[in-house]
Design a protein around this motif. Structure first.
Motif, PDB file in Angstrom:
ATOM      1  N   ASP A   7     -70.400  20.622  14.389  1.00  0.00           N
ATOM      2  CA  ASP A   7     -70.045  19.807  13.221  1.00  0.00           C
ATOM      3  C   ASP A   7     -69.577  18.410  13.603  1.00  0.00           C
ATOM      4  O   ASP A   7     -69.171  17.621  12.746  1.00  0.00           O
ATOM      5  CB  ASP A   7     -68.977  20.509  12.385  1.00  0.00           C
ATOM      6  CG  ASP A   7     -67.632  20.636  13.119  1.00  0.00           C
ATOM      7  OD1 ASP A   7     -67.590  20.319  14.332  1.00  0.00           O
ATOM      8  OD2 ASP A   7     -66.640  21.042  12.484  1.00  0.00           O
ATOM      9  N   GLY A   8     -69.608  18.091  14.909  1.00  0.00           N
ATOM     10  CA  GLY A   8     -69.203  16.755  15.364  1.00  0.00           C
ATOM     11  C   GLY A   8     -67.750  16.641  15.771  1.00  0.00           C
ATOM     12  O   GLY A   8     -67.332  15.620  16.315  1.00  0.00           O
ATOM     13  N   SER A   9     -66.962  17.695  15.519  1.00  0.00           N
ATOM     14  CA  SER A   9     -65.552  17.654  15.904  1.00  0.00           C
ATOM     15  C   SER A   9     -65.433  17.781  17.422  1.00  0.00           C
ATOM     16  O   SER A   9     -66.269  18.392  18.085  1.00  0.00           O
ATOM     17  CB  SER A   9     -64.765  18.765  15.211  1.00  0.00           C
ATOM     18  OG  SER A   9     -65.314  20.035  15.525  1.00  0.00           O
ATOM     19  N   VAL A  10     -64.363  17.187  17.970  1.00  0.00           N
ATOM     20  CA  VAL A  10     -64.152  17.178  19.426  1.00  0.00           C
ATOM     21  C   VAL A  10     -62.908  18.011  19.749  1.00  0.00           C
ATOM     22  O   VAL A  10     -61.863  17.857  19.109  1.00  0.00           O
ATOM     23  CB  VAL A  10     -63.983  15.738  19.954  1.00  0.00           C
ATOM     24  CG1 VAL A  10     -63.793  15.746  21.468  1.00  0.00           C
ATOM     25  CG2 VAL A  10     -65.198  14.896  19.583  1.00  0.00           C
ATOM     26  N   TRP A  11     -63.045  18.860  20.783  1.00  0.00           N
ATOM     27  CA  TRP A  11     -61.994  19.807  21.121  1.00  0.00           C
ATOM     28  C   TRP A  11     -61.676  19.778  22.609  1.00  0.00           C
ATOM     29  O   TRP A  11     -62.507  19.390  23.422  1.00  0.00           O
ATOM     30  CB  TRP A  11     -62.417  21.236  20.752  1.00  0.00           C
ATOM     31  CG  TRP A  11     -62.657  21.431  19.292  1.00  0.00           C
ATOM     32  CD1 TRP A  11     -63.742  21.010  18.567  1.00  0.00           C
ATOM     33  CD2 TRP A  11     -61.794  22.098  18.370  1.00  0.00           C
ATOM     34  NE1 TRP A  11     -63.620  21.375  17.249  1.00  0.00           N
ATOM     35  CE2 TRP A  11     -62.427  22.047  17.099  1.00  0.00           C
ATOM     36  CE3 TRP A  11     -60.563  22.742  18.482  1.00  0.00           C
ATOM     37  CZ2 TRP A  11     -61.866  22.613  15.965  1.00  0.00           C
ATOM     38  CZ3 TRP A  11     -60.000  23.314  17.354  1.00  0.00           C
ATOM     39  CH2 TRP A  11     -60.643  23.238  16.108  1.00  0.00           C
ATOM     40  N   CYS A  12     -60.449  20.243  22.947  1.00  0.00           N
ATOM     41  CA  CYS A  12     -60.075  20.476  24.342  1.00  0.00           C
ATOM     42  C   CYS A  12     -59.787  21.966  24.478  1.00  0.00           C
ATOM     43  O   CYS A  12     -58.904  22.497  23.785  1.00  0.00           O
ATOM     44  CB  CYS A  12     -58.841  19.658  24.721  1.00  0.00           C
ATOM     45  SG  CYS A  12     -58.406  19.787  26.476  1.00  0.00           S
ATOM     46  N   ASP A  13     -60.531  22.642  25.318  1.00  0.00           N
ATOM     47  CA  ASP A  13     -60.378  24.085  25.488  1.00  0.00           C
ATOM     48  C   ASP A  13     -59.280  24.361  26.512  1.00  0.00           C
ATOM     49  O   ASP A  13     -59.445  24.109  27.708  1.00  0.00           O
ATOM     50  CB  ASP A  13     -61.703  24.686  25.954  1.00  0.00           C
ATOM     51  CG  ASP A  13     -61.668  26.214  25.939  1.00  0.00           C
ATOM     52  OD1 ASP A  13     -60.569  26.770  25.729  1.00  0.00           O
ATOM     53  OD2 ASP A  13     -62.725  26.842  26.116  1.00  0.00           O
ATOM     54  N   LEU A  14     -58.170  24.875  26.046  1.00  0.00           N
ATOM     55  CA  LEU A  14     -57.023  25.143  26.909  1.00  0.00           C
ATOM     56  C   LEU A  14     -56.782  26.642  27.081  1.00  0.00           C
ATOM     57  O   LEU A  14     -55.713  27.051  27.520  1.00  0.00           O
ATOM     58  CB  LEU A  14     -55.760  24.487  26.317  1.00  0.00           C
ATOM     59  CG  LEU A  14     -55.840  22.968  26.091  1.00  0.00           C
ATOM     60  CD1 LEU A  14     -54.592  22.487  25.357  1.00  0.00           C
ATOM     61  CD2 LEU A  14     -56.004  22.230  27.408  1.00  0.00           C
ATOM     62  N   THR A  15     -57.772  27.448  26.726  1.00  0.00           N
ATOM     63  CA  THR A  15     -57.596  28.903  26.802  1.00  0.00           C
ATOM     64  C   THR A  15     -57.360  29.373  28.235  1.00  0.00           C
ATOM     65  O   THR A  15     -56.618  30.326  28.469  1.00  0.00           O
ATOM     66  CB  THR A  15     -58.817  29.635  26.211  1.00  0.00           C
ATOM     67  OG1 THR A  15     -60.020  29.138  26.841  1.00  0.00           O
ATOM     68  CG2 THR A  15     -58.921  29.393  24.710  1.00  0.00           C
ATOM     69  N   ALA A  16     -57.984  28.702  29.211  1.00  0.00           N
ATOM     70  CA  ALA A  16     -57.783  29.084  30.616  1.00  0.00           C
ATOM     71  C   ALA A  16     -56.352  28.804  31.063  1.00  0.00           C
ATOM     72  O   ALA A  16     -55.884  29.360  32.056  1.00  0.00           O
ATOM     73  CB  ALA A  16     -58.773  28.332  31.513  1.00  0.00           C
ATOM     74  N   ASP A  17     -55.654  27.937  30.316  1.00  0.00           N
ATOM     75  CA  ASP A  17     -54.267  27.596  30.634  1.00  0.00           C
ATOM     76  C   ASP A  17     -53.281  28.432  29.821  1.00  0.00           C
ATOM     77  O   ASP A  17     -52.080  28.147  29.799  1.00  0.00           O
ATOM     78  CB  ASP A  17     -54.021  26.113  30.358  1.00  0.00           C
ATOM     79  CG  ASP A  17     -54.946  25.221  31.175  1.00  0.00           C
ATOM     80  OD1 ASP A  17     -54.690  25.081  32.385  1.00  0.00           O
ATOM     81  OD2 ASP A  17     -55.915  24.685  30.611  1.00  0.00           O
ATOM     82  N   GLY A  18     -53.806  29.421  29.107  1.00  0.00           N
ATOM     83  CA  GLY A  18     -52.951  30.289  28.315  1.00  0.00           C
ATOM     84  C   GLY A  18     -52.653  29.758  26.930  1.00  0.00           C
ATOM     85  O   GLY A  18     -51.819  30.305  26.214  1.00  0.00           O
TER      86      GLY A  18
END
Length: 576
Positions: free
Chosen positions: A286-297
């Motif tokens: 949808d064009g939104s920008v994210w930072c995936d922090l799942t690996a950091d808990g």
């Protein structure tokens, strides 16, 4: 020199004289003597046994005897199983008091060469400041003063959240429901009028949820620079700024640096583009920008909406980079409520992923919310305690309490008015600041204005009482009247010990970012003075040397109270 460093210095001399061995002063362990033992400070002798090759008590007795014989500031000792308890003589306390009296900036610690920015207040321009904002402002202002007293170069900053969905909600309601109302036409402060718009919008959305789509469109139009939306936005923000300025002035709050989200959010957008190239961020369909922090808990964090508009963390990223770069900061303290703990955890982590080493120098001073006896406050429901109303009510309560005392009949109306403001603000500030920042607090205005107990007015009244005694004195006095051979009473030694602790408390408050440390120190000092005053004749003392000693002692106490309360942003009157 602190008592601990004094004993380290003299004990080092003793060890060299007795055992012929030099010991680094800083390696010697010294602490306040435990209450169940006689003495002021304790030297731990266990680590010295490898030098002395003697039993613990033999070592302690040898060092103690040398100190009593060669150091006039030490009068007695006792050695208990590896702990040497030392008692200071009157000479030490007199020298300490004289040094305090002669110090021009007592409590001001040496320069660290560090520059620290403290961000606080950071209001939204969709409502006036309320009680929650007051705690934020008072904490931020006091922490800034304390960090400066700790020898740091401090920059007080705020960022005005002047754009975004919340601001558009007030703008939308004004257009739809307020028929061109202005502060002039309504007789309301501008921030109050805009706050009314925000409350009105909440009711509107509850009845017609679809209006949120119009609000989001308004935000998109704002970011595109739509002339009509921008003009409306500038007009309403102008009303709010004027209102904020009045409230800040009433609280005695100033800033060295004021940023606006409308000017910094683009910096964040630039960082988002940089992060995309680095692989720190990813784009959804949808064009939104994210930072995936799942690996950091943690979770995935949105940094840019699909329509291209930014979110809070977007501008925080850009603002942080600009501040560290422009101000050459060593660290940055954010004074923000504990409901934003996760936000700042994410902010630091993303900045580290973007390659900024200074991310570790970001500190979140997370404080608890302020609640009322009736419960939590809610801006959108209009159930908040307005800052302006609260300041006015504290003034009126101080006026009522002071007039009932009947002690101000001979001062002018202008002086009375200034005094009522001083007492009212002192009560408000102290009641909030004396609570550890991390704790949620319950605010009760009537309790805060009490002239007895752990309150601002009690400390103010104590200072005024000391000033009254000093005004009535018929002899001149000064630091030179603190003679080494004076014989202070046990209560006077207790007062000097407390005064001696002031720089330690300043350092402790700075390290903990807790003005409550200073508030409770000031209360202890005021309480001890009142007990001393109750039991000890001062102006009636017939021995002139003793009289001068006591006058100089309480003069130093008054100055220290002014300094300590000044770190809390609280003025102390000379009469009440």
């Amino acid at each position: 020199m602190t008592p601990e460093s004094f004993i380290q210095n003299k004990a080092s001399e003793a060890i060299k004289a007795i055992y012929g061995t030099e010991v680094a002063e800083t390696s010697l362990q010294v602490s306040v003597t435990r209450k169940e033992f006689e003495g002021d400070y304790t030297l731990v002798t266990f680590p010295l046994l490898k030098i002395t090759r003697q039993a613990p008590d033999v070592t302690g007795n040898a060092i103690g005897e040398w100190l009593v014989k060669n150091v006039p500031e030490i009068s007695a000792f006792n050695s208990v199983k590896g702990f040497l308890n030392l008692s200071f003589s009157p000479v030490y306390w007199n020298e300490s008091l004289k040094a305090i009296a002669e110090a021009p900036d007592y409590g001001q610690l040496p320069s660290t060469g560090r520059r620290i920015m403290v961000e606080f207040s950071s209001p939204n321009t969709n409502k006036p400041l309320h009680l929650g904002h007051i705690r934020n402002n008072l904490l931020g202002d006091s922490v800034s003063r304390i960090l400066k007293a700790c020898g740091n170069d401090v920059v007080k900053s705020t960022i005005v959240n002047d754009r975004g969905v919340h601001i558009c909600k007030s703008m939308y309601a004004w257009e739809k429901c307020f028929n061109g109302a202005t502060p002039e036409s309504t007789g309301k402060k501008g921030d109050h009028l805009v706050g009314d718009c925000y409350v009105a919008y909440a009711k509107m959305e509850k009845e017609h949820p679809e209006v949120i789509d119009d609000v989001h469109k308004m935000l998109v139009d704002w970011e595109k620079g739509d002339p009509h939306v921008r003009e409306l936005w500038a007009m309403m923000n102008g009303w709010v700024y004027a209102g904020f300025d009045e409230t800040y002035a009433a609280l005695g709050i100033t800033f060295d640096q004021v940023d606006h989200e409308s000017e910094t959010y683009l910096l964040g957008k630039e960082l988002v583009q940089k992060g995309l190239k680095m692989g720190v961020f990813t784009t959804d369909p949808d064009g939104s920008v994210w930072c995936d922090l799942t690996a950091d808990g943690l979770d995935r964090k949105l940094v840019l909406r699909g329509d291209g508009t930014s979110v809070y963390i977007t501008q925080d990223l850009g603002t942080a980079e600009r501040r560290f770069q422009n101000f050459k900061l060593d660290s940055h303290v954010y004074v923000v409520g504990n409901e934003q703990d996760y936000h700042f955890q994410v902010l630091k982590l993303i900045l580290k992923k973007l390659g900024f080493d200074w991310a570790d120098q970001i500190y979140h001073l997370s404080y608890g919310m302020v609640e009322l006896p009736e419960g939590k406050m809610k801006s959108r429901e209009g159930t908040v305690v307005d800052a302006d109303d609260l300041i006015e009510s504290m003034y009126l309560e101080a006026k009522k309490t002071s007039e009932e005392s009947g002690k101000l009949a001979d001062i002018s109306a202008k002086e009375k008015d200034r005094l009522y403001h001083m007492i009212g603000l002192g009560a408000l500030k102290y009641f909030i600041i004396k609570v550890d920042p991390k704790k949620t607090m319950l605010f009760n205005p009537k309790e805060s204005i009490d002239f007895n107990g752990n309150t601002g007015p009690f400390i103010q009244y104590t200072h005024a009482r000391i000033c009254s005694i000093l005004r009535k004195a018929t002899v001149a006095f000064g630091p030179s009247d603190i003679c080494a051979d004076a014989q202070p009473s046990a209560k006077e030694v207790r007062l000097v010990k407390l005064l001696d602790l002031y720089p330690v408390k300043v350092a402790e408050a700075g390290a903990a970012l807790s003005p409550a440390v200073i508030a409770n120190y000031a209360y202890e000092l005021a309480k001890e003075f009142n007990q001393y005053y109750h039991d000890t004749p001062i102006l009636k003392e017939e021995n002139e040397a003793v009289l001068k000693y006591r006058l100089e002692l309480i003069a130093v106490m008054a100055r220290t109270l002014r300094s300590a309360m000044g770190l809390l942003g609280i003025e102390l009157p000379e009469r009440m």
